[in-house]
Structure formats: structure tokens, C-alpha cells
Design a protein around this motif. Structure first.
Motif, PDB file in Angstrom:
ATOM      1  N   UNK A 287       0.772  -1.043  -0.151  1.00  0.00           N
ATOM      2  CA  UNK A 287       0.171  -0.039   0.035  1.00  0.00           C
ATOM      3  C   UNK A 287       0.887   1.247  -0.053  1.00  0.00           C
ATOM      4  N   UNK A 288       1.757   1.264   0.921  1.00  0.00           N
ATOM      5  CA  UNK A 288       2.683   2.190   0.906  1.00  0.00           C
ATOM      6  C   UNK A 288       3.670   2.608  -0.453  1.00  0.00           C
ATOM      7  N   UNK A 289       3.810   1.561  -1.035  1.00  0.00           N
ATOM      8  CA  UNK A 289       4.751   1.878  -2.381  1.00  0.00           C
ATOM      9  C   UNK A 289       3.646   2.332  -3.415  1.00  0.00           C
ATOM     10  N   UNK A 290       2.623   1.694  -3.492  1.00  0.00           N
ATOM     11  CA  UNK A 290       1.456   2.142  -4.515  1.00  0.00           C
ATOM     12  C   UNK A 290       1.110   3.532  -4.245  1.00  0.00           C
ATOM     13  N   UNK A 291       0.968   4.019  -2.998  1.00  0.00           N
ATOM     14  CA  UNK A 291       0.660   5.477  -2.527  1.00  0.00           C
ATOM     15  C   UNK A 291       1.810   6.299  -3.133  1.00  0.00           C
ATOM     16  N   UNK A 292       3.025   6.052  -2.976  1.00  0.00           N
ATOM     17  CA  UNK A 292       3.967   7.013  -3.305  1.00  0.00           C
ATOM     18  C   UNK A 292       4.097   6.911  -5.052  1.00  0.00           C
ATOM     19  N   UNK A 293       3.830   5.706  -5.613  1.00  0.00           N
ATOM     20  CA  UNK A 293       3.710   5.836  -7.247  1.00  0.00           C
ATOM     21  C   UNK A 293       2.598   6.526  -7.719  1.00  0.00           C
ATOM     22  N   UNK A 295       1.301   9.323  -6.710  1.00  0.00           N
ATOM     23  CA  UNK A 295       1.650  10.609  -6.296  1.00  0.00           C
ATOM     24  C   UNK A 295       2.923  11.037  -6.785  1.00  0.00           C
ATOM     25  N   UNK A 296       3.313  10.490  -7.514  1.00  0.00           N
ATOM     26  CA  UNK A 296       4.751  10.827  -8.180  1.00  0.00           C
ATOM     27  C   UNK A 296       4.761  11.153  -9.697  1.00  0.00           C
ATOM     28  N   UNK A 297       5.460  11.334 -10.384  1.00  0.00           N
ATOM     29  CA  UNK A 297       5.924  11.690 -11.757  1.00  0.00           C
ATOM     30  C   UNK A 297       5.592  10.340 -12.589  1.00  0.00           C
ATOM     31  N   UNK A 301       3.755   6.803 -16.887  1.00  0.00           N
ATOM     32  CA  UNK A 301       4.456   5.638 -17.308  1.00  0.00           C
ATOM     33  C   UNK A 301       3.733   4.429 -16.607  1.00  0.00           C
ATOM     34  N   UNK A 302       3.114   4.294 -15.510  1.00  0.00           N
ATOM     35  CA  UNK A 302       2.115   3.384 -14.993  1.00  0.00           C
ATOM     36  C   UNK A 302       1.107   3.138 -15.923  1.00  0.00           C
ATOM     37  N   UNK A 303       0.558   4.254 -16.481  1.00  0.00           N
ATOM     38  CA  UNK A 303      -0.898   4.340 -17.124  1.00  0.00           C
ATOM     39  C   UNK A 303      -0.245   3.727 -18.778  1.00  0.00           C
ATOM     40  N   UNK A 304       0.755   3.909 -19.219  1.00  0.00           N
ATOM     41  CA  UNK A 304       1.422   3.110 -20.416  1.00  0.00           C
ATOM     42  C   UNK A 304       1.134   1.621 -20.324  1.00  0.00           C
ATOM     43  N   UNK A 305       1.881   1.328 -19.093  1.00  0.00           N
ATOM     44  CA  UNK A 305       2.223  -0.146 -18.589  1.00  0.00           C
ATOM     45  C   UNK A 305       0.781  -0.750 -18.683  1.00  0.00           C
ATOM     46  N   UNK A 306      -0.213   0.084 -18.241  1.00  0.00           N
ATOM     47  CA  UNK A 306      -1.794  -0.545 -17.984  1.00  0.00           C
ATOM     48  C   UNK A 306      -2.106  -0.793 -19.404  1.00  0.00           C
ATOM     49  N   UNK A 307      -1.804   0.279 -20.237  1.00  0.00           N
ATOM     50  CA  UNK A 307      -2.476  -0.041 -21.700  1.00  0.00           C
ATOM     51  C   UNK A 307      -1.888  -1.138 -22.314  1.00  0.00           C
ATOM     52  N   UNK A 308      -0.537  -1.240 -22.221  1.00  0.00           N
ATOM     53  CA  UNK A 308       0.334  -2.344 -22.903  1.00  0.00           C
ATOM     54  C   UNK A 308      -0.421  -3.692 -22.339  1.00  0.00           C
ATOM     55  N   UNK A 309      -0.589  -3.715 -20.806  1.00  0.00           N
ATOM     56  CA  UNK A 309      -1.124  -5.000 -20.413  1.00  0.00           C
ATOM     57  C   UNK A 309      -2.721  -5.347 -20.846  1.00  0.00           C
ATOM     58  N   UNK A 310      -3.246  -4.287 -21.090  1.00  0.00           N
ATOM     59  CA  UNK A 310      -4.655  -4.595 -21.645  1.00  0.00           C
ATOM     60  C   UNK A 310      -4.586  -5.447 -22.823  1.00  0.00           C
ATOM     61  N   UNK A 311      -3.594  -5.110 -23.817  1.00  0.00           N
ATOM     62  CA  UNK A 311      -3.512  -6.141 -25.014  1.00  0.00           C
ATOM     63  C   UNK A 311      -2.804  -7.592 -24.717  1.00  0.00           C
TER      64      UNK A 311
END
Length: 334
Positions: A287-293, A295-297, A301-311
Motif C-alpha cells: 500500500x505504501x509503495x502504491x501510494x508513493x507511485x 503521487x509521483x511523476x 509510465x504506469x498508465x502506459x504499462x496498463x494500456x500495454x497489459x490490456x492487450x
């Protein structure tokens, strides 16, 4: 026997309508308004489930009449329409044996429709403001709030110059506010739908009503059709902006933000999965790691990873992911 059944349905519906009225009245209080938001739609769904369509329709008008008498007709119209719109989303969940994603989308749409009707009624009958005037009031209120925040932090010795968030709020105008309204409505609908869905799962399960539960975070995969749909909305907004159609920019921003949200949820889910199943990190640490991710820059990048994983569906949560298909074809050629 049939008369006894109808009487039982009517009595049950009457008791549930009384509960809706009580929770609608609680909605006038600051803390209990959140409770009302979650509970009232569940009661609407129970009226339909226990009493049938006719009693649900009667319940709508009885609720409207009782709240009108106790408080006032305008509040009665807004709250009754909001609760029954959201309740319609839960009724869909109960009646249709579909996936959690479709349930969630329908519920979020029901929330958005209910809130839109409520705000429209409020503007027309209470505030007597146009949408432009309403946006102007919101801008002024937000700027006053920002000025108070600046004064508070400066009194604490903090330098607020060159703060990008503060500068953005200070530069806010009516046109910008109008372009943000669709996004704010969508974000509210998604948040409220998540809250109502989770509460309804618990309530329905305890009384023997089965609905498809929302998957836990590590099992959520960004749906490729949702990703494509949000892109199409953004493209539609771009086309409307090109032809100078009002609210075109708002639709474009909403599509872009929903695309980012869908990808981010999928990316966060993928990271959570690997931390939970592969790295075996404790829950608090995850939870702590995800929280910092979040609220970070790194969000883009995480959004792009999610889009790639969707395919590619790296976790193989479904059998129709591109990754599973490619691997299956590869194994068949060996």
C-alpha cells in the motif's frame, strides 16, 4: 394465496419506502449524506427485487410526495431522482448476470445521470443560474479558497511563489471551468459507483442476493474495449473542437483523463500483482509503495504499462488476451 403474496410485497415495499425517506432526510446532514448516498440506492433495488416493478414505481411517487411534505418539493425531486437513478444501476446488477465491468459501467452511468438531473433541477429551480453563471460562481469560490490557502501557508513561513498548482487555480476562468465539468462529473460517478458497488456487495450477500463482486486490485486488467472507447471519446472531442462546437474541449479532456485513469488502474493492478504473488511483499508495504507511485511523476509510465497489459494480458487473467493467443499459437507450431 396470490392475494397474500401481493399483500406481503406491498407491506415490504412500504417499509422500504419509509427507510428511503429516512435516509433522504439524513442526506441533509453533512456526515450522513455519504451514508445516504450508499444506502438509499440499495433500498430502491430491494423494493424492485422484493416488491416488483409496479411497487417500485409506486414507491418512487410515494417517496416524492412524503419528502415534499416533510422538507420541500425541490429537495424531494432532486433526491428522489438521484436515489432511483442510482438504484436502477443496482437493479441492473441484480437482474442481469453480466461481468463486474459492465455492472460497474452501468452503475457509474446511472450515477452520472442522477447527478446531472439533480444539478439541472437545482440550477433551474433554486439557483436560477445558467450554466455559464454557475461556472463563474465556482471559479470565484475556488479562487477565494486558493487565496486563503496561500495566506495560511505564507503565515507558516512557506514560499508559495512559482507553485504550479496554485498558479493553475489562479489562472482559472469560466471557459476552463466549463471544460473541466465533464471530467469532474465522470470522476465523481466513478468514485461513487465504486463506493456503492462495494457496499451493495456486502448487503446483498447477507440477504441472499448474488451479484458479481468487484475483483481485488491485483486481479483488475484494463479492458481493451474501455481503452479504445476512451480514445474514441477523446478523438470525438478533438473533432468537436475543430468545428468549434461548445463543450468539445470538455469532451476531449474527459476522454483523455478517462484513458489515463483506465491505464493507470491497470498498471497499478499489474504492479500490485507482482508485489503480492512474485515478491511476496506484506500488504502494508504494498500500500505504501502504491501510494508513493500514484503521487509521483511515474503515473504516466504506469498508465502506459496498463494500456500495454490490456492487450498482452501478462497475468493471463483472461483466455483472449493477445499474450495468451500468441503463446498458444507458438506452442501449436512446435
Amino acid at each position: 394465496m396470490n392475494n397474500n403474496s401481493n399483500t406481503k410485497k406491498l407491506v415490504t415495499s412500504a417499509l422500504l419506502v419509509a427507510l428511503i425517506v429516512i435516509f433522504s432526510l439524513l442526506g441533509t446532514l453533512p456526515f450522513f449524506s455519504t451514508v445516504s448516498l450508499a444506502v438509499a440506492p440499495i433500498i430502491v433495488a430491494l423494493i424492485y427485487h422484493k416488491g416488483g416493478k409496479v411497487n417500485a414505481i409506486i414507491g418512487f411517487f410515494v417517496t416524492l410526495a412524503l419528502i415534499s411534505i416533510i422538507i420541500n418539493p425541490i429537495y424531494a425531486v432532486t433526491m428522489t431522482l438521484l436515489n432511483f437513478c442510482m438504484g436502477a444501476g443496482l437493479i441492473f446488477m441484480i437482474e442481469k448476470n453480466v461481468s463486474p465491468l459492465i455492472n460497474f459501467v452501468v452503475l457509474a452511468a446511472a450515477v452520472a445521470v442522477g447527478v446531472s438531473i439533480m444539478v439541472t433541477v437545482d440550477l433551474m429551480l433554486i439557483s436560477n443560474l445558467s450554466i455559464m453563471e454557475y461556472a463563474s460562481v465556482l471559479v470565484e469560490d475556488m479562487k477565494l479558497s486558493v487565496n486563503e490557502v496561500i495566506k495560511t501557508y505564507e503565515a507558516m513561513g512557506m514560499d508559495m511563489e512559482d507553485n504550479q498548482a496554485i498558479e493553475m487555480f489562479q489562472s482559472l476562468n469560466v471557459n476552463m471551468m466549463l471544460s473541466f465539468i465533464p471530467t469532474m462529473l465522470a470522476l465523481y460517478a466513478l468514485t461513487a459507483a465504486t463506493f456503492i458497488y462495494k457496499i451493495s456487495e456486502v448487503v446483498f450477500r447477507k440477504i441472499g442476493i448474488q451479484v458479481k463482486p468487484l475483483p481485488k486490485l491485483s486481479e483488475i486488467k484494463a479492458n481493451a474495449f474501455v481503452i479504445l472507447g476512451t480514445l474514441l471519446v477523446a478523438m470525438l472531442g478533438i473533432a468537436l473542437v475543430y468545428f468549434s462546437v461548445p463543450m468539445g474541449e470538455g469532451i476531449m479532456l474527459m476522454g483523455n483523463n478517462l484513458f489515463t485513469i483506465a491505464g493507470t488502474v491497470g498498471g497499478i493492478s499489474l504492479i500490485s500483482y507482482y508485489m503480492e504473488t512474485k515478491l511476496k511483499y506484506p500488504k502494508v508495504f504494498r500500500i505504501v509503495i502504491l501510494f508513493f507511485i500514484l503521487f509521483s511523476s511515474l503515473v504516466s509510465v504506469i498508465s502506459i504499462i496498463g494500456v500495454i497489459d490490456s492487450a498482452f494480458d501478462f497475468r493471463r487473467l483472461t483466455e483472449n488476451g493477445l499474450y495468451s493467443i500468441i503463446k498458444s499459437k507458438s506452442n501449436n507450431t512446435k
